[in-house]
Design a protein around this motif. Structure first.
Motif, mmCIF file in Angstrom:
data_model
loop_
_atom_site.group_PDB
_atom_site.id
_atom_site.type_symbol
_atom_site.label_atom_id
_atom_site.label_comp_id
_atom_site.label_asym_id
_atom_site.label_seq_id
_atom_site.Cartn_x
_atom_site.Cartn_y
_atom_site.Cartn_z
ATOM 1 N N LYS A 146 0.813 -1.224 0.000
ATOM 2 C CA LYS A 146 0.000 0.000 0.000
ATOM 3 C C LYS A 146 0.844 1.271 0.000
ATOM 4 C CE LYS A 146 -4.237 -1.786 2.110
ATOM 5 N NZ LYS A 146 -5.180 -1.667 3.256
ATOM 6 N N ARG A 147 1.985 1.222 0.664
ATOM 7 C CA ARG A 147 2.833 2.418 0.757
ATOM 8 C C ARG A 147 3.709 2.618 -0.463
ATOM 9 N NH1 ARG A 147 6.479 1.822 4.018
ATOM 10 N NH2 ARG A 147 6.109 -0.269 4.849
ATOM 11 N N THR A 148 4.281 1.526 -0.981
ATOM 12 C CA THR A 148 5.259 1.657 -2.076
ATOM 13 C C THR A 148 4.715 1.198 -3.427
ATOM 14 O OG1 THR A 148 6.149 -0.541 -1.553
ATOM 15 C CG2 THR A 148 7.202 1.359 -0.501
ATOM 16 N N GLY A 149 3.486 0.678 -3.449
ATOM 17 C CA GLY A 149 2.919 0.220 -4.715
ATOM 18 C C GLY A 149 3.457 -1.148 -5.107
ATOM 19 N N LEU A 150 3.414 -1.428 -6.394
ATOM 20 C CA LEU A 150 3.890 -2.721 -6.899
ATOM 21 C C LEU A 150 5.408 -2.757 -6.863
ATOM 22 C CD1 LEU A 150 2.741 -5.350 -8.229
ATOM 23 C CD2 LEU A 150 3.356 -4.327 -10.416
ATOM 24 N N GLN A 151 5.974 -3.818 -6.280
ATOM 25 C CA GLN A 151 7.419 -3.953 -6.160
ATOM 26 C C GLN A 151 7.927 -4.972 -7.179
ATOM 27 O OE1 GLN A 151 7.044 -4.827 -1.836
ATOM 28 N NE2 GLN A 151 8.478 -3.122 -1.579
ATOM 29 N N ASN A 220 -0.058 3.506 -25.994
ATOM 30 C CA ASN A 220 0.284 4.765 -25.326
ATOM 31 C C ASN A 220 0.094 4.654 -23.817
ATOM 32 O OD1 ASN A 220 1.279 7.437 -25.779
ATOM 33 N ND2 ASN A 220 -0.728 8.212 -25.151
ATOM 34 N N ARG A 221 -0.924 3.914 -23.378
ATOM 35 C CA ARG A 221 -1.123 3.677 -21.948
ATOM 36 C C ARG A 221 0.040 2.877 -21.369
ATOM 37 N NH1 ARG A 221 -4.679 7.075 -19.568
ATOM 38 N NH2 ARG A 221 -6.514 7.345 -20.866
ATOM 39 N N LEU A 222 0.521 1.933 -22.134
ATOM 40 C CA LEU A 222 1.680 1.142 -21.691
ATOM 41 C C LEU A 222 2.915 2.029 -21.557
ATOM 42 C CD1 LEU A 222 1.091 -2.065 -23.822
ATOM 43 C CD2 LEU A 222 1.220 -1.993 -21.327
ATOM 44 N N ASN A 223 3.074 2.989 -22.459
ATOM 45 C CA ASN A 223 4.186 3.944 -22.338
ATOM 46 C C ASN A 223 4.106 4.702 -21.012
ATOM 47 O OD1 ASN A 223 5.308 3.388 -24.870
ATOM 48 N ND2 ASN A 223 4.044 4.913 -25.899
ATOM 49 N N MET A 224 2.900 5.119 -20.658
ATOM 50 C CA MET A 224 2.715 5.881 -19.420
ATOM 51 C C MET A 224 2.928 5.010 -18.185
ATOM 52 S SD MET A 224 -0.629 8.157 -20.411
ATOM 53 C CE MET A 224 -0.654 9.185 -21.891
ATOM 54 N N LEU A 225 2.451 3.756 -18.233
ATOM 55 C CA LEU A 225 2.631 2.858 -17.092
ATOM 56 C C LEU A 225 4.091 2.498 -16.876
ATOM 57 C CD1 LEU A 225 -0.399 0.420 -17.567
ATOM 58 C CD2 LEU A 225 -0.104 2.122 -15.769
ATOM 59 N N ASN A 226 4.892 2.648 -17.907
ATOM 60 C CA ASN A 226 6.321 2.372 -17.799
ATOM 61 C C ASN A 226 7.051 3.466 -17.023
ATOM 62 O OD1 ASN A 226 7.843 0.170 -18.411
ATOM 63 N ND2 ASN A 226 8.246 0.716 -20.529
ATOM 64 N N LEU A 227 6.387 4.617 -16.878
ATOM 65 C CA LEU A 227 6.959 5.720 -16.107
ATOM 66 C C LEU A 227 6.722 5.454 -14.622
ATOM 67 C CD1 LEU A 227 5.485 8.584 -18.317
ATOM 68 C CD2 LEU A 227 7.808 7.659 -18.454
ATOM 69 N N SER A 228 7.253 6.330 -13.774
ATOM 70 C CA SER A 228 7.001 6.184 -12.343
ATOM 71 C C SER A 228 5.533 6.479 -12.059
ATOM 72 C CB SER A 228 7.885 7.156 -11.554
ATOM 73 O OG SER A 228 7.536 8.496 -11.855
ATOM 74 N N GLU A 229 5.014 5.943 -10.951
ATOM 75 C CA GLU A 229 3.593 6.084 -10.643
ATOM 76 C C GLU A 229 3.143 7.543 -10.505
ATOM 77 O OE1 GLU A 229 1.892 3.663 -7.682
ATOM 78 O OE2 GLU A 229 2.693 1.785 -8.481
#
Length: 335
Positions: A146-151, A220-229
């Motif tokens: 919950k604090r750091t997201g997906l690891q 394009n969504r995949l490009n964005m998900l590749n960035l930091s949250e």
């Protein structure tokens, strides 16, 4: 805006890969336990071959080649999606346990659910999807904080743990099964291309016809998900929703593939990396190349495997592992 020079480069690689695939298909059609000379091969295509030549071509070789090609494409695209939504270059459906989840579901279904032989082929991808989806959601839940997201590193480690646990369950299932059913499951585990009839192509093709265009649409969504949250959220991306939708897409692609080819790993790991090295990390550019590379890699593995040891050959999954395991170690050390 994508540069014109980069688009031209992508097209060159795209058509080059199509040429490699066609050349490999031609070689694969003419080689095997019942070899066909290439002049007779083209005669058989034209409907002027003997019964044996046309039987080998249309009933044995061609459906196996098409199944292998389609499965390789599906596994490559599934790997590319998983690597992007987890931001982990080591993610692959076979390595992180998704294929194993599909395998356990298929084994349970095959051993304990009575089903008509005619509908078995078409039900199998759905059964594999259900098993793979449950596994993927469990891996995702255990990897998320919950604090750091997906690891990402945690996801790979938990996925490997799930893969080993599910392999143990598969062994327990095998130990209590009948001999002929054990043979089927053992072939599945080795990644032996077993779905080599035309109905299997009809079973897997609809999944790819829907999910490949959908993934390209989501590039394009995949490009964005590749960035930091924080950056992705700032760009207006609903991270959890997009991840879940794309995770289901990757699982469906992997499940459709392994339901007819068995447990094949590393194709989804290698193909996206090779594509990125050719045209860069933008998904609009590398995804079409990754799809073709995945199909070609699995086709090469199967062609070499079935010709090295005749008549049974070496399963394509083992051949893919012989190539992919050193590549995985290289990436692990590099990252």
């Amino acid at each position: 805006m994508i540069q014109t020079a980069l688009l031209k480069k992508q097209r060159i690689f795209f058509y080059s890969l199509l040429g490699l695939i066609l050349a490999t298909i031609t070689i694969s059609l003419g080689t095997g336990y019942s070899s066909l000379s290439y002049d007779r091969l083209f005669a058989a295509f034209a409907g002027q071959g003997t019964f044996k030549e046309e039987f080998v071509l249309y009933s044995i070789r061609l459906p196996r080649i098409l199944i292998t090609l389609l499965a390789g494409m599906a596994l490559a695209l599934a790997g590319a999606i998983l690597q992007s939504i987890t931001r982990n270059d080591l993610a692959d459906p076979g390595i992180i346990g998704i294929n194993s989840g599909a395998g356990v579901a298929i084994a349970v279904f095959f051993l304990y659910v009575p089903v008509d032989a005619g509908s078995f082929v078409y039900v199998l991808p759905a059964v594999a999807f259900a098993g793979a989806m449950v596994t993927a959601l469990l891996i995702y839940a255990f990897s998320y904080n919950k604090r750091t997201g997906l690891q990402p590193v945690r996801l790979v480690l938990i996925g490997i743990g799930f893969s080993m646990a599910l392999s143990g369950i598969m062994i327990v299932l095998i130990s209590s099964a009948e001999r002929e059913k054990v043979d089927f499951i053992a072939n599945w585990l080795a990644g032996n291309i077993w779905g080599t009839d035309w109905p299997f192509i009809l079973a897997i093709l609809p999944w790819l016809l829907v999910l490949i265009p959908f993934t390209l649409y989501k590039a394009n969504r995949l490009n964005m998900l590749n960035l930091s949250e924080p950056v992705a959220v700032g760009l207006g991306v609903s991270i959890e929703r997009e991840r879940l939708v794309l995770l289901m897409t990757a699982v469906a692609l992997a499940a459709a593939a392994v339901s007819v080819t068995g447990g094949i790993a590393f194709i989804g790991l290698m193909a996206p990396h090779i594509a990125k090295s050719l045209v860069g990390p933008r998904h609009q550019m590398f995804l079409p190349l990754a799809i073709l590379i995945g199909g070609w890699l699995l086709l090469i593995a199967d062609t070499f495997g079935r010709n090295l040891l005749e008549p049974s050959g070496i399963p394509a999954g083992i051949m893919a592992a012989l190539i992919g395991a050193p590549y995985f170690i290289f990436l692990l050390l590099k990252k």
